[in-house]
Motif scaffolding. Structure first.
Motif, PDB file in Angstrom:
ATOM      1  N   PHE A  50      39.617  54.076  44.099  1.00 22.66           N
ATOM      2  CA  PHE A  50      40.345  53.131  43.273  1.00 22.66           C
ATOM      3  C   PHE A  50      41.859  53.246  43.425  1.00 22.66           C
ATOM      4  O   PHE A  50      42.579  52.317  43.089  1.00 22.66           O
ATOM      5  N   LYS A  51      42.339  54.365  43.944  1.00 25.14           N
ATOM      6  CA  LYS A  51      43.783  54.485  44.116  1.00 25.14           C
ATOM      7  C   LYS A  51      44.285  53.574  45.244  1.00 25.14           C
ATOM      8  O   LYS A  51      45.464  53.253  45.295  1.00 25.14           O
ATOM      9  N   TYR A  52      43.398  53.132  46.127  1.00 28.60           N
ATOM     10  CA  TYR A  52      43.777  52.221  47.215  1.00 28.60           C
ATOM     11  C   TYR A  52      43.579  50.759  46.829  1.00 28.60           C
ATOM     12  O   TYR A  52      43.931  49.867  47.596  1.00 28.60           O
ATOM     13  N   PRO A  81      45.150  48.697  44.667  1.00 28.32           N
ATOM     14  CA  PRO A  81      46.342  47.831  44.692  1.00 28.32           C
ATOM     15  C   PRO A  81      46.766  47.477  46.119  1.00 28.32           C
ATOM     16  O   PRO A  81      47.132  46.329  46.394  1.00 28.32           O
ATOM     17  N   PHE A  82      46.702  48.426  47.035  1.00 28.36           N
ATOM     18  CA  PHE A  82      47.065  48.152  48.425  1.00 28.36           C
ATOM     19  C   PHE A  82      46.116  47.124  49.042  1.00 28.36           C
ATOM     20  O   PHE A  82      46.550  46.175  49.689  1.00 28.36           O
ATOM     21  N   LEU A  83      44.821  47.298  48.827  1.00 28.31           N
ATOM     22  CA  LEU A  83      43.837  46.361  49.369  1.00 28.31           C
ATOM     23  C   LEU A  83      44.018  44.971  48.771  1.00 28.31           C
ATOM     24  O   LEU A  83      43.872  43.961  49.468  1.00 28.31           O
ATOM     25  N   LEU A  84      44.356  44.908  47.501  1.00 25.54           N
ATOM     26  CA  LEU A  84      44.589  43.630  46.852  1.00 25.54           C
ATOM     27  C   LEU A  84      45.774  42.907  47.491  1.00 25.54           C
ATOM     28  O   LEU A  84      45.703  41.710  47.773  1.00 25.54           O
ATOM     29  N   VAL A  85      46.861  43.624  47.749  1.00 27.75           N
ATOM     30  CA  VAL A  85      48.029  43.030  48.416  1.00 27.75           C
ATOM     31  C   VAL A  85      47.655  42.522  49.807  1.00 27.75           C
ATOM     32  O   VAL A  85      48.048  41.436  50.218  1.00 27.75           O
ATOM     33  N   VAL A  86      46.894  43.297  50.531  1.00 29.27           N
ATOM     34  CA  VAL A  86      46.495  42.903  51.882  1.00 29.27           C
ATOM     35  C   VAL A  86      45.667  41.628  51.853  1.00 29.27           C
ATOM     36  O   VAL A  86      45.913  40.692  52.611  1.00 29.27           O
ATOM     37  N   PHE A  87      44.696  41.540  50.958  1.00 28.10           N
ATOM     38  CA  PHE A  87      43.840  40.354  50.903  1.00 28.10           C
ATOM     39  C   PHE A  87      44.581  39.139  50.365  1.00 28.10           C
ATOM     40  O   PHE A  87      44.359  38.025  50.816  1.00 28.10           O
ATOM     41  N   VAL A  88      45.481  39.328  49.426  1.00 26.51           N
ATOM     42  CA  VAL A  88      46.245  38.213  48.879  1.00 26.51           C
ATOM     43  C   VAL A  88      47.205  37.656  49.923  1.00 26.51           C
ATOM     44  O   VAL A  88      47.449  36.460  49.987  1.00 26.51           O
ATOM     45  N   SER A  89      47.738  38.516  50.765  1.00 22.72           N
ATOM     46  CA  SER A  89      48.701  38.053  51.760  1.00 22.72           C
ATOM     47  C   SER A  89      48.042  37.583  53.053  1.00 22.72           C
ATOM     48  O   SER A  89      48.721  37.196  53.982  1.00 22.72           O
ATOM     49  N   SER A  90      46.724  37.595  53.111  1.00 24.44           N
ATOM     50  CA  SER A  90      46.055  37.125  54.322  1.00 24.44           C
ATOM     51  C   SER A  90      46.183  35.616  54.432  1.00 24.44           C
ATOM     52  O   SER A  90      46.161  34.905  53.439  1.00 24.44           O
ATOM     53  N   SER A  91      46.318  35.152  55.654  1.00 27.30           N
ATOM     54  CA  SER A  91      46.507  33.734  55.987  1.00 27.30           C
ATOM     55  C   SER A  91      47.572  33.107  55.080  1.00 27.30           C
ATOM     56  O   SER A  91      47.362  32.072  54.475  1.00 27.30           O
TER      57      SER A  91
END
Length: 125
Positions: free
Chosen positions: A2-4, A6-16
């Motif tokens: 779960f500590k990752y 926020p990072f994964l959320l940023v990556v998926f939100v910024s995709s395409s």
């Protein structure tokens, strides 16, 4: 794990990003002299001038043609350029693929197209 999150959320939100932030179509303004010319994009009718219409983005250049009865048709190349928003996809490379397939990787170089149509010379009798 779960500590990752926020990072994964940023990556998926910024995709395409280009698709999300700038869309996949642009308003293009077509005018002609004389007005009333039919506008075709790659052979598909868009409407008569003056005309503002949404044109889907494509990763290749296309031709726009102005036609008016009694006048010589005129074709112009609609060129594209890189959509700078796609650079955000450096965070997640699959975003480039999505933007490229959908057409958001590029945008039209110009948002206005103008054409002067010349009448055919009178027929000799």
């Amino acid at each position: 794990m779960f500590k990752y999150l926020p990072f994964l959320l940023v990556v998926f939100v910024s995709s395409s990003c280009a698709t999300v932030f700038t869309g996949t179509a642009d308003d293009i303004y077509f005018t002609s002299q004389p007005s009333g010319a039919m506008v075709y994009l790659e052979g598909h009718p868009l409407g008569r001038t003056p005309l503002i219409t949404k044109v889907p983005r494509r990763t290749r250049s296309r031709y726009v043609t102005f036609e008016l009865e009694g006048h010589q048709p005129v074709s112009q190349l609609m060129t594209t350029r890189l959509n700078a928003v796609t650079l955000v996809n450096l965070l997640w490379w699959p975003g480039f693929i999505v933007d490229a397939v959908i057409g958001a990787l590029v945008k039209p170089e110009y948002d206005r197209y103008y054409s002067e149509l010349y009448a055919y010379p009178p027929a000799e009798e």
